[in-house]
Design an enzyme around this catalytic site. Sequence first.
Site: not given
Length: 328
Positions: A19, A42, A145, A149, A271
Amino acid sequence: MDSPAIRDRTVLVTGGAGFIGSHLVDALHPHNEVRVLDTFTTGDRAYLPEGVTVIDGDVRDPIAVQEAARGVDIIFHHAALVSVSQSVDAPRQSNETNLEASLLLLEQARQEDARVVVASSAAVYGHPDELPVSETARTNPTSPYGVQKLALDQYARLYEELYGLETVAFRYFNVYGPRQQGPYSGVISTFLEQARAGEPITIEGDGQQSRDFVHVSDVIRANLRAATTDAVGEAYNIGTGQRTTIEELAETIRDATGSSSPIVHREPRPGDIRHSGADTSKASRDLGFETRISLESGIRSLVGEGAATLPDEDTGPVQERQGSGSFS
Ligand code: UD1
């Protein structure tokens, strides 16, 4: 914010068929030698212009990373498992791609003495104590996640401090735009798909959680700035400063599409962050970063063209392949 020209450089975009990555490739090509490292899980080959060197490989694979990074001046690292809920379901799997592979890439960048722009996330803040959240706020991720990060973001800073590697970390808020698709993509693309199909628009939780939605073309301009800035070794918030609740978003998308989809609620997501909104003054000061596309015009353009185009007043009239836009 006019983007500085990047020309005659050798550039690697990991996740370059995805993307954000594929829009960046469009902005860099053809004035640079552009390489893309992507698994095409993806990402989509149709997004890639001719003349780009494609390495069909995994960012976790040292051989593929070595080949892709050989002789490069700049690496834009966008390969990631971007779904927060996937990371909750399979923390080790997302850690391999989001953190271990990123470390491999930073090591390879040291070998090549290449600048690296990494994709960090607003998820590093968790539930912010204050809104809008600035880069100096406490970091307290609520998901694997976010932890991954945050570690990447800190490694980027540390590589600059310890080894003098030129790094920039972008803490993206909720990026949306053309080419965002698939089961693990963001809420705007999911709601658009549901509204177009006349299916229920599914809000997770009460819908009062809020996000700062930033258009991908603004994100690309920030990346181009990062390629040339002297302000390295820093993390920057990339958002708009405007927050929208998920309920407002559902209604906006239903109205914009003229859909008669019902808006339904289901279980909140484990989360999930409650509120998220960026203070972008640091990026504005150091990088001259300013957003150009409001959420309203971004959604209008997504709805209007079905695929991709942006309104002329925002970016100028350039449309080529499917989902292409001009971000110069
Ligand atoms: C997103 C990004 C993440 C980025 C982070 C920065 C994606 C897939 N994830 O995470 O990579 O680092 O922003 O803030 O783009 N929701 C619904 N219904 C749906 C889908 C989502 O109500 O069908 C809700 C979610 O519960 C959440 C909000 O919408 O509250 C946003 O979800 P999502 O688009 O998945 O993004 P983030 O989890 O914020």
